[in-house]
Motif scaffolding. Structure first.
Motif, PDB file in Angstrom:
ATOM      1  N   TYR A 112      -2.225   5.603 -14.757  1.00  0.00           N
ATOM      2  CA  TYR A 112      -1.603   4.357 -15.234  1.00  0.00           C
ATOM      3  C   TYR A 112      -2.460   3.830 -16.381  1.00  0.00           C
ATOM      4  O   TYR A 112      -3.697   3.920 -16.343  1.00  0.00           O
ATOM      5  CB  TYR A 112      -1.578   3.272 -14.150  1.00  0.00           C
ATOM      6  CG  TYR A 112      -0.978   3.656 -12.820  1.00  0.00           C
ATOM      7  CD1 TYR A 112       0.213   4.359 -12.741  1.00  0.00           C
ATOM      8  CD2 TYR A 112      -1.606   3.285 -11.630  1.00  0.00           C
ATOM      9  CE1 TYR A 112       0.772   4.687 -11.504  1.00  0.00           C
ATOM     10  CE2 TYR A 112      -1.061   3.600 -10.394  1.00  0.00           C
ATOM     11  CZ  TYR A 112       0.131   4.310 -10.344  1.00  0.00           C
ATOM     12  OH  TYR A 112       0.664   4.624  -9.131  1.00  0.00           O
ATOM     13  N   HIS A 130       0.822  -1.225   0.000  1.00  0.00           N
ATOM     14  CA  HIS A 130       0.000   0.000   0.000  1.00  0.00           C
ATOM     15  C   HIS A 130       0.855   1.274   0.000  1.00  0.00           C
ATOM     16  O   HIS A 130       1.614   1.539   0.931  1.00  0.00           O
ATOM     17  CB  HIS A 130      -0.936  -0.007   1.205  1.00  0.00           C
ATOM     18  CG  HIS A 130      -2.008   1.038   1.109  1.00  0.00           C
ATOM     19  ND1 HIS A 130      -2.629   1.359  -0.082  1.00  0.00           N
ATOM     20  CD2 HIS A 130      -2.573   1.841   2.039  1.00  0.00           C
ATOM     21  CE1 HIS A 130      -3.527   2.317   0.133  1.00  0.00           C
ATOM     22  NE2 HIS A 130      -3.510   2.629   1.406  1.00  0.00           N
ATOM     23  N   ASN A 181      -7.265  11.625 -10.927  1.00  0.00           N
ATOM     24  CA  ASN A 181      -6.267  10.572 -11.174  1.00  0.00           C
ATOM     25  C   ASN A 181      -6.939   9.356 -11.806  1.00  0.00           C
ATOM     26  O   ASN A 181      -8.032   8.961 -11.400  1.00  0.00           O
ATOM     27  CB  ASN A 181      -5.586  10.167  -9.871  1.00  0.00           C
ATOM     28  CG  ASN A 181      -4.972  11.357  -9.161  1.00  0.00           C
ATOM     29  OD1 ASN A 181      -5.705  12.254  -8.753  1.00  0.00           O
ATOM     30  ND2 ASN A 181      -3.677  11.392  -9.060  1.00  0.00           N
TER      31      ASN A 181
HETATM   32  O1  DAU Z   1      -1.339  -0.078 -10.163  1.00  0.00           O
HETATM   33  C1  DAU Z   1      -1.168  -1.192  -9.356  1.00  0.00           C
HETATM   34  C2  DAU Z   1      -1.164  -0.775  -7.898  1.00  0.00           C
HETATM   35  O2  DAU Z   1      -2.501  -0.438  -7.576  1.00  0.00           O
HETATM   36  C3  DAU Z   1      -0.637  -1.868  -6.975  1.00  0.00           C
HETATM   37  O3  DAU Z   1       0.718  -2.059  -7.236  1.00  0.00           O
HETATM   38  C4  DAU Z   1      -0.806  -1.473  -5.505  1.00  0.00           C
HETATM   39  O4  DAU Z   1      -0.425  -2.554  -4.662  1.00  0.00           O
HETATM   40  C5  DAU Z   1      -2.268  -1.147  -5.272  1.00  0.00           C
HETATM   41  O5  DAU Z   1      -2.441  -0.691  -3.933  1.00  0.00           O
HETATM   42  C6  DAU Z   1      -2.717  -0.060  -6.248  1.00  0.00           C
HETATM   43  O6  DAU Z   1      -2.032   1.197  -5.962  1.00  0.00           O
HETATM   44  P1  DAU Z   1      -2.824   2.596  -5.939  1.00  0.00           P
HETATM   45  O7  DAU Z   1      -2.046   3.537  -5.121  1.00  0.00           O
HETATM   46  O8  DAU Z   1      -3.231   2.994  -7.306  1.00  0.00           O
HETATM   47  O9  DAU Z   1      -4.183   2.069  -5.173  1.00  0.00           O
HETATM   48  P2  DAU Z   1      -5.092   2.709  -4.046  1.00  0.00           P
HETATM   49  O10 DAU Z   1      -6.242   1.773  -3.880  1.00  0.00           O
HETATM   50  O11 DAU Z   1      -4.343   3.080  -2.826  1.00  0.00           O
HETATM   51  O12 DAU Z   1      -5.613   4.050  -4.720  1.00  0.00           O
HETATM   52  C7  DAU Z   1      -6.261   4.058  -6.001  1.00  0.00           C
HETATM   53  C8  DAU Z   1      -6.536   5.518  -6.376  1.00  0.00           C
HETATM   54  O13 DAU Z   1      -7.525   6.046  -5.482  1.00  0.00           O
HETATM   55  C9  DAU Z   1      -5.338   6.428  -6.231  1.00  0.00           C
HETATM   56  O14 DAU Z   1      -5.412   7.424  -7.243  1.00  0.00           O
HETATM   57  C10 DAU Z   1      -5.507   7.073  -4.852  1.00  0.00           C
HETATM   58  C11 DAU Z   1      -7.016   7.194  -4.749  1.00  0.00           C
HETATM   59  N1  DAU Z   1      -7.603   7.111  -3.396  1.00  0.00           N
HETATM   60  C12 DAU Z   1      -7.225   6.084  -2.585  1.00  0.00           C
HETATM   61  C13 DAU Z   1      -7.803   5.928  -1.345  1.00  0.00           C
HETATM   62  C14 DAU Z   1      -7.390   4.811  -0.402  1.00  0.00           C
HETATM   63  C15 DAU Z   1      -8.594   8.005  -3.031  1.00  0.00           C
HETATM   64  O15 DAU Z   1      -8.949   8.935  -3.779  1.00  0.00           O
HETATM   65  N2  DAU Z   1      -9.195   7.841  -1.805  1.00  0.00           N
HETATM   66  C16 DAU Z   1      -8.831   6.855  -0.925  1.00  0.00           C
HETATM   67  O16 DAU Z   1      -9.410   6.773   0.164  1.00  0.00           O
END
Ligand code: DAU
Ligand code: NAD
Length: 331
Positions: free
Chosen positions: A277, A82, A209
Motif C-alpha cells: 500500500y 482485522h 510486503n
Molecule cells: O492499510 C490500512 C489497514 O491497515 C487498516 O484498514 C486495517 O484495519 C489494519 O488492520 C491494517 O491492515 P493490515 O492487514 O495491513 O495490518 P496488520 O497489522 O494485520 O498487518 C500488517 C502487515 O504485517 C501485513 O503485511 C501482514 C503482516 N503481519 C501481520 C501480523 C499480525 C505479519 O507479518 N505478522 C503478523 O503477526
C-alpha cells in the motif's frame, strides 16, 4: 460542537477522543462503542470524566437514531478491523461495516447532521512492490479481503447517500496506523509484546510486503483538518510517506528493544495477502494544509515500544487469547 464518536473505545477512536478532549475543550464528546474484543473502555480512562460513554452497536437503529439526534457531527470509526479475523469469520464484518454504516447514514439523513466516515486505503487493493505509483482519490476500488470489501461497500454507501440524499458527509482513506492503544492482534503491537514476553516476532511469508505507516496522532490531526476545512462530499487520502517492508519494521523493533535483528520466525502467509500500500496525500496537504508531525517511523516506533513497555496492564489481558487464535491458524 457536539461530537458523536462511534468506535471510540478502539485504537484510533480512543486516540482521537483523547486528542479532541486535550486540544478542543469546546467540543462535547459522546462515544458509542459495542465493546467487542477490540474495544477497551480503559483506553478512555485519561478522559473518562470529560466524555459521555454509551455501550451499544451502530447496527442498533433506534439507539443510533436517538444519539445522532443529539449531536452536530458523527465521526464513524466503528468497524471490525482485522483482516485475519475477516478470513476466519466474515459475518461480523458484514453486520458492522455494512449494516452498521447503513444505520448511521439513515439516522444522519433523518436528522440532517454532518458525518465523517473513517476508511482505509485497503479499498484500493494492492500495488506491485516495484510500481512507482501510489493510491490517489481517483484510484479505482479493488478490495481483496472480506474486511476491505466491506469497508469498500461502506464507502460506496456513503457516496450514494451524498449523491442521492444530499448528505453532508466526507470520507477519508488512511494507511496503516501505529501508536499507543493498538490491539495486540495487529502487526506492530503483536511483535513488540512478543519481544516483551520473551517470544520471537512472527513474520508472514517472506516479509517483503510493504505498508505505508503513519502515527495515529497524525491520522487524527488529519481527521480534524477534514472536519474543520474539508469540502462536503469529498474524499481525502491520509498517509505520511512511511513505506516500509515488514522485515524492516520487525528489525527496527528488535533494534529498539536491544535484540539481535535476526531474532524472529517466518510463519505461513495470510491468504490473499496484499503486497503493498502507498498513499499520495497531496490533496490533503495542499488543500487542507496538513503535514505529519512524526517525521520518521523509527522515532515513532521507539515511543510506541516504550508505551507498550510501560502499559503491560493494558495489553496483557488480551495477549494469551490472541496468540491462541494465531496458533490455530499456524501463524
Ligand atoms: O492499510 C490500512 C489497514 O491497515 C487498516 O484498514 C486495517 O484495519 C489494519 O488492520 C491494517 O491492515 P493490515 O492487514 O495491513 O495490518 P496488520 O497489522 O494485520 O498487518 C500488517 C502487515 O504485517 C501485513 O503485511 C501482514 C503482516 N503481519 C501481520 C501480523 C499480525 C505479519 O507479518 N505478522 C503478523 O503477526
Ligand atoms: P479497532 O478494531 O481497534 O476498533 C474498532 C472499535 O469499534 C472497537 O472499539 C470496537 O468495540 C468498536 N465496534 C466494533 N463493532 C461495533 C459496532 N457494531 N458498534 C459500535 N462499535 C463497534 O479499529 P481501529 O484500528 O481503531 O480502526 C478504526 C477505523 O479506522 C476502522 O473503521 C478502520 O477500518 C479504520 N482504519 C484503520 C486503520 C489502521 O491502521 N488501524 C487504517 C485506516 C483506517
Amino acid at each position: 460542537m457536539r461530537l458523536l464518536v462511534t468506535g471510540g473505545a478502539g485504537f484510533i477512536g480512543s486516540n482521537f477522543v483523547q486528542q479532541t478532549v486535550r486540544e478542543r475543550p469546546d467540543h462535547q464528546v459522546t462515544v458509542l462503542d459495542a465493546l467487542t474484543y477490540a474495544g477497551n473502555r480503559s483506553s478512555l480512562d485519561p478522559v473518562a470524566d470529560a466524555i459521555e460513554f454509551v455501550h451499544g452497536s451502530i447496527a442498533d437503529a433506534e439507539l443510533v437514531d436517538r444519539l445522532v439526534g443529539e449531536c452536530d457531527v458523527v465521526v464513524n470509526f466503528a468497524a471490525e478491523s482485522h483482516n485475519d479475523n475477516s478470513l476466519a469469520e466474515p459475518e461480523p464484518f458484514l453486520q458492522t461495516n455494512l449494516v452498521g454504516t447503513y444505520r448511521l447514514l439513515e439516522a444522519v439523513r433523518h436528522h440532517s447532521v454532518r458525518m465523517h466516515h473513517v476508511s482505509t486505503d485497503e479499498v484500493f487493493g494492492d500495488l506491485e512492490l516495484d510500481d512507482p505509483k501510489k493510491f490517489t482519490e481517483d484510484t479505482p476500488y479493488r478490495p481483496s479481503s472480506p474486511y476491505s470489501s466491506t469497508k469498500a461497500g461502506a464507502d460506496l454507501l456513503v457516496r450514494a447517500w451524498v449523491r442521492s440524499f444530499g448528505l453532508a458527509a466526507t470520507i477519508s482513506n488512511c494507511s496503516n496506523n501505529y501508536g499507543p492503544y493498538q490491539h495486540v492482534e495487529k502487526f506492530i503491537p503483536r511483535q513488540v509484546t512478543n519481544v516483551l514476553s520473551g517470544v520471537k516476532p512472527k513474520v508472514y511469508g517472506t516479509g517483503a510486503n510493504v505498508r505505508d505507516w503513519i502515527h495515529v496522532d497524525d491520522h487524527n490531526r488529519a481527521l480534524h483538518a477534514v472536519l474543520d476545512r474539508g469540502r462536503l462530499g469529498e474524499t481525502y487520502l491520509i498517509g505520511a510517506d512511511g513505506e516500509a517492508d515488514n522485515l524492516t519494521v520487525v528489525r527496527t523493533i528488535l533494534r529498539v528493544l536491544g535484540k539481535p535483528e535476526d531474532w524472529f520466525d517466518f510463519v505461513s502467509d495470510r491468504p490473499g495477502h496484499d503486497l503493498r500500500y502507498a498513499i499520495d496525500a497531496g490533496k490533503l496537504r495542499t488543500e487542507l494544509g496538513w503535514t505529519p508531525e512524526f517525521a520518521d517511523l523509527e522515532s515513532g516506533l521507539a515511543s510506541t515500544v516504550q508505551w507498550y513497555a510501560d502499559h503491560r496492564e493494558w495489553w496483557e489481558p488480551a495477549k494469551h487469547a490472541t496468540e491462541a487464535a494465531y496458533s490455530e491458524l499456524g501463524r
